[in-house]
Design a protein around this motif. Structure first.
Motif, PDB file in Angstrom:
ATOM      1  N   LEU A   1       0.867  -1.080   0.032  1.00 25.72           N
ATOM      2  CA  LEU A   1       0.013   0.104  -0.044  1.00 25.72           C
ATOM      3  C   LEU A   1       1.017   1.197  -0.033  1.00 25.72           C
ATOM      4  O   LEU A   1       2.049   1.002   0.130  1.00 25.72           O
ATOM      5  CB  LEU A   1      -0.910  -0.028   1.192  1.00 25.72           C
ATOM      6  N   VAL A   2       0.462   2.452  -0.369  1.00 29.40           N
ATOM      7  CA  VAL A   2       1.001   3.547  -0.396  1.00 29.40           C
ATOM      8  C   VAL A   2       0.748   4.385   0.784  1.00 29.40           C
ATOM      9  O   VAL A   2      -0.496   4.585   1.190  1.00 29.40           O
ATOM     10  CB  VAL A   2       0.524   4.474  -1.766  1.00 29.40           C
TER      11      VAL A   2
ATOM     12  N   VAL B   1       3.221   0.562  12.456  1.00 32.72           N
ATOM     13  CA  VAL B   1       2.111  -0.393  12.543  1.00 32.72           C
ATOM     14  C   VAL B   1       1.432  -1.281  11.330  1.00 32.72           C
ATOM     15  O   VAL B   1       1.448  -2.290  11.508  1.00 32.72           O
ATOM     16  CB  VAL B   1       0.778   0.537  13.265  1.00 32.72           C
ATOM     17  N   LEU B   2       1.569  -0.438  10.228  1.00 30.39           N
ATOM     18  CA  LEU B   2       1.190  -0.857   8.765  1.00 30.39           C
ATOM     19  C   LEU B   2       2.199  -2.128   8.687  1.00 30.39           C
ATOM     20  O   LEU B   2       1.814  -3.379   8.295  1.00 30.39           O
ATOM     21  CB  LEU B   2       1.258  -0.035   7.792  1.00 30.39           C
ATOM     22  N   GLU B   3       3.412  -2.218   8.778  1.00 31.98           N
ATOM     23  CA  GLU B   3       4.302  -3.096   8.646  1.00 31.98           C
ATOM     24  C   GLU B   3       4.045  -4.196   9.749  1.00 31.98           C
ATOM     25  O   GLU B   3       4.320  -5.461   9.428  1.00 31.98           O
ATOM     26  CB  GLU B   3       5.801  -2.471   8.542  1.00 31.98           C
TER      27      GLU B   3
ATOM     28  N   LEU C   1       1.388  -5.179  10.994  1.00 28.65           N
ATOM     29  CA  LEU C   1       0.202  -6.024  10.451  1.00 28.65           C
ATOM     30  C   LEU C   1       0.245  -6.889   9.281  1.00 28.65           C
ATOM     31  O   LEU C   1      -0.445  -7.506   8.702  1.00 28.65           O
ATOM     32  CB  LEU C   1      -0.900  -5.045  10.015  1.00 28.65           C
ATOM     33  N   GLY C   2       1.576  -6.496   8.634  1.00 26.36           N
ATOM     34  CA  GLY C   2       2.125  -7.496   7.391  1.00 26.36           C
ATOM     35  C   GLY C   2       1.963  -6.692   5.928  1.00 26.36           C
ATOM     36  O   GLY C   2       2.040  -7.333   5.186  1.00 26.36           O
ATOM     37  N   TYR C   3       1.760  -5.212   6.070  1.00 31.84           N
ATOM     38  CA  TYR C   3       1.777  -4.538   4.842  1.00 31.84           C
ATOM     39  C   TYR C   3       3.476  -4.256   4.471  1.00 31.84           C
ATOM     40  O   TYR C   3       4.148  -3.799   5.153  1.00 31.84           O
ATOM     41  CB  TYR C   3       0.826  -3.696   4.967  1.00 31.84           C
ATOM     42  N   GLU C   4       3.293  -4.224   3.021  1.00 32.96           N
ATOM     43  CA  GLU C   4       4.499  -3.574   2.489  1.00 32.96           C
ATOM     44  C   GLU C   4       4.241  -2.082   2.464  1.00 32.96           C
ATOM     45  O   GLU C   4       3.261  -1.884   1.541  1.00 32.96           O
ATOM     46  CB  GLU C   4       4.994  -4.158   1.165  1.00 32.96           C
ATOM     47  N   VAL C   5       4.897  -1.159   3.085  1.00 34.12           N
ATOM     48  CA  VAL C   5       4.597   0.262   2.802  1.00 34.12           C
ATOM     49  C   VAL C   5       5.277   0.934   1.952  1.00 34.12           C
ATOM     50  O   VAL C   5       6.646   1.069   2.253  1.00 34.12           O
ATOM     51  CB  VAL C   5       4.561   0.798   4.351  1.00 34.12           C
ATOM     52  N   ILE C   6       4.856   1.682   0.913  1.00 36.79           N
ATOM     53  CA  ILE C   6       5.604   2.046  -0.292  1.00 36.79           C
ATOM     54  C   ILE C   6       5.338   3.848   0.174  1.00 36.79           C
ATOM     55  O   ILE C   6       4.295   4.266   0.423  1.00 36.79           O
ATOM     56  CB  ILE C   6       5.284   2.038  -1.459  1.00 36.79           C
ATOM     57  N   VAL C   7       6.520   4.629   0.180  1.00 32.37           N
ATOM     58  CA  VAL C   7       6.489   5.970   0.658  1.00 32.37           C
ATOM     59  C   VAL C   7       7.191   6.637  -0.372  1.00 32.37           C
ATOM     60  O   VAL C   7       8.398   6.964  -0.416  1.00 32.37           O
ATOM     61  CB  VAL C   7       7.076   6.233   1.952  1.00 32.37           C
ATOM     62  N   PRO C   8       6.437   6.855  -1.336  1.00 31.50           N
ATOM     63  CA  PRO C   8       7.049   7.862  -2.563  1.00 31.50           C
ATOM     64  C   PRO C   8       7.365   9.185  -1.938  1.00 31.50           C
ATOM     65  O   PRO C   8       6.716   9.818  -1.292  1.00 31.50           O
ATOM     66  CB  PRO C   8       5.822   8.080  -3.602  1.00 31.50           C
ATOM     67  N   LYS C   9       8.301   9.949  -2.784  1.00 32.95           N
ATOM     68  CA  LYS C   9       8.383  11.276  -2.575  1.00 32.95           C
ATOM     69  C   LYS C   9       7.434  12.058  -2.998  1.00 32.95           C
ATOM     70  O   LYS C   9       6.565  11.802  -4.023  1.00 32.95           O
ATOM     71  CB  LYS C   9       9.648  11.736  -3.257  1.00 32.95           C
TER      72      LYS C   9
ATOM     73  N   VAL D   1      -2.978   5.241   2.150  1.00 36.55           N
ATOM     74  CA  VAL D   1      -3.259   5.487   3.299  1.00 36.55           C
ATOM     75  C   VAL D   1      -2.567   6.796   3.800  1.00 36.55           C
ATOM     76  O   VAL D   1      -1.350   6.843   3.721  1.00 36.55           O
ATOM     77  CB  VAL D   1      -2.964   4.115   4.151  1.00 36.55           C
ATOM     78  N   SER D   2      -3.495   7.739   4.596  1.00 38.47           N
ATOM     79  CA  SER D   2      -2.884   8.777   4.932  1.00 38.47           C
ATOM     80  C   SER D   2      -3.042   9.039   6.574  1.00 38.47           C
ATOM     81  O   SER D   2      -4.179   8.843   6.925  1.00 38.47           O
ATOM     82  CB  SER D   2      -3.629   9.995   4.490  1.00 38.47           C
ATOM     83  N   SER D   3      -1.990   9.554   7.333  1.00 37.15           N
ATOM     84  CA  SER D   3      -2.111   9.724   8.666  1.00 37.15           C
ATOM     85  C   SER D   3      -2.312  11.128   8.802  1.00 37.15           C
ATOM     86  O   SER D   3      -2.428  11.634   9.969  1.00 37.15           O
ATOM     87  CB  SER D   3      -0.680   9.549   9.567  1.00 37.15           C
TER      88      SER D   3
END
Length: 415
Positions: free
Chosen positions: A177-178, A199-201, A203-211, A249-251
């Motif tokens: 997810l992004v 937290v997202l990791e 739970l088992g997600y791969e977290v992609i954080v683009p510029k 997903v946005s914080s």
């Protein structure tokens, strides 16, 4: 152009549904504390019938754009959207936007400038003489809440972090997810972004954080629709390039609201890149609540024996998603959440920073400041950055994003 849309918006088509019931007037948090603002009905549906495309008076500038009026209108009149557009048209016609409003809307630039000199920037913002000079020259009130700079930007943390540690599920097993952190989450609220990612990791997600750059919300709320649209569309392309069809997903509840509601409903942006991004964007607590509803959010094992006040920001309420943070925090053993039930903290993004509106913002937020202190003078919870800064400074109560509570409950940190 967005400003042309503002002058001929479909929001105006809804004004004839106004039956002058004055519900919006009685529920407006600004009109309740100052005579400078005659109320959303008066400056909106009522005054619009006499404008004929021209501005009538400047009292509309005291609207904080909290959105309460639209939410409570029984006739579906888009009062808040109409008033925001009318203010933008007024400023465009007058041809003068204060330098202050241009400065405070460049949030990414502020972060980039302040981060390398964080200790100096924080010392300057804490200095009464400096703040007095800024108020007199720029127009930002000397006591307005300011973000705390940190030498660790989110990009720096991502580049130097250790691999993800202990997780409940195999790393990446739930798919990618992004993560959309917003300007504050990249430079000032970095720890909130870090906790969200962890937290997202976990739970088992791969977290992609683009510029990623600014969503344009601050510019939009100050009537700079052209600047806001340019920033928005650039951000949409950055998020799209992170992966086709992935959930975003946005914080930052306010930035998510810009993508999901305000860009289209207020500025009339009708671009394919926005349509693509907006339908895939979820506020973080909203995303976690969906997992909870699907029995896919593991129950935390660490007890948090405390009671905390929770305030739902206006931007989150405007997305009509209920109170997902409350639902998620209810699964934390020992934690008792008291929802504020109050309309607004008063800051409204950049509204409460301005010297002529600071006292209004403080009066709007006073019941909330008293409430959080009464519930727990040590800790409170709120979803959006500027609201947290406002609550913390004006109440003296440390205020965190809901993800801090879940992060601690999963044993990933201490509060």
């Amino acid at each position: 152009m967005a400003i042309d849309h503002a002058g001929h918006s479909l929001a105006r088509a809804s004004l004839d549904n106004c039956i002058k019931c004055t519900i919006c007037e009685t529920m407006c948090p600004v009109a309740a504390v100052t005579d400078a603002f005659p109320g959303p009905k008066y400056v909106g549906p009522q005054a619009e019938r006499y404008r004929h495309g021209l501005s009538v008076d400047n009292s509309i500038d005291y609207c904080s754009s909290c959105g309460t009026c639209t939410r409570v209108c029984p006739q579906g009149v888009k009062v808040a959207e109409l008033n925001n557009q009318t203010r933008a048209v007024m400023r465009h016609q007058q041809g003068r936007i204060p330098m202050r409003d241009r400065i405070i809307t460049n949030t990414t630039l502020m972060g980039q400038v302040m981060t390398p000199i964080a200790p100096i920037a924080n010392a300057a913002l804490a200095n009464s003489a400096v703040r007095y000079a800024v108020e007199k020259t720029v127009g930002i009130h000397r006591d307005a809440p300011m973000p705390q700079a940190t030498t660790l930007s989110l990009r720096k943390w991502l580049a130097t972090r250790e691999p993800a540690g202990r997780t409940l599920e195999p790393p990446g097993s739930r798919g990618p997810l992004v993560f959309f952190h917003g300007c504050a989450g990249g430079y000032f609220e970095v720890q909130t972004s870090i906790r969200a990612i962890e937290v997202l990791e976990y739970l088992g997600y791969e977290v992609i954080v683009p510029k990623q750059g600014c969503c344009g919300l601050a510019a939009q709320s100050n009537g700079l629709y052209g600047q806001a649209t340019a920033s928005l569309l650039a951000l949409c392309e950055q998020l799209r390039n992170a992966g086709s069809g992935l959930t975003i997903v946005s914080s930052s509840g306010s930035c998510a609201g810009m993508l999901k509601h305000e860009a289209h409903e207020i500025m009339g942006v009708d671009a394919e890149e926005l349509r693509d991004v907006s339908v895939r964007t979820m506020e973080l607590s909203e995303f976690l609540r969906d997992l909870l509803d699907a029995d896919q959010l593991p129950t935390p094992t660490t007890r948090l024996e405390m009671e905390v006040a929770y305030h739902a920001p206006c931007q989150l309420k405007n997305q009509a998603m209920g109170l997902p943070a409350v639902d998620v925090m209810k699964v934390i053993p020992g934690l008792r959440v008291v929802e504020s039930g109050l309309a607004c903290c008063g800051i409204a993004g950049t509204y409460g920073l301005k010297k002529e509106k600071f006292e209004v913002a403080q009066a709007v937020g006073k019941p909330l400041f008293e409430m959080v202190n009464a519930v727990n003078p040590s800790l409170a919870v709120c979803d959006t950055e500027t609201c947290r800064w406002q609550i913390e400074q004006s109440s003296g109560v440390r205020t965190v994003h809901p993800i801090w509570m879940l992060h601690a409950a999963y044993g990933l940190s201490e509060l």
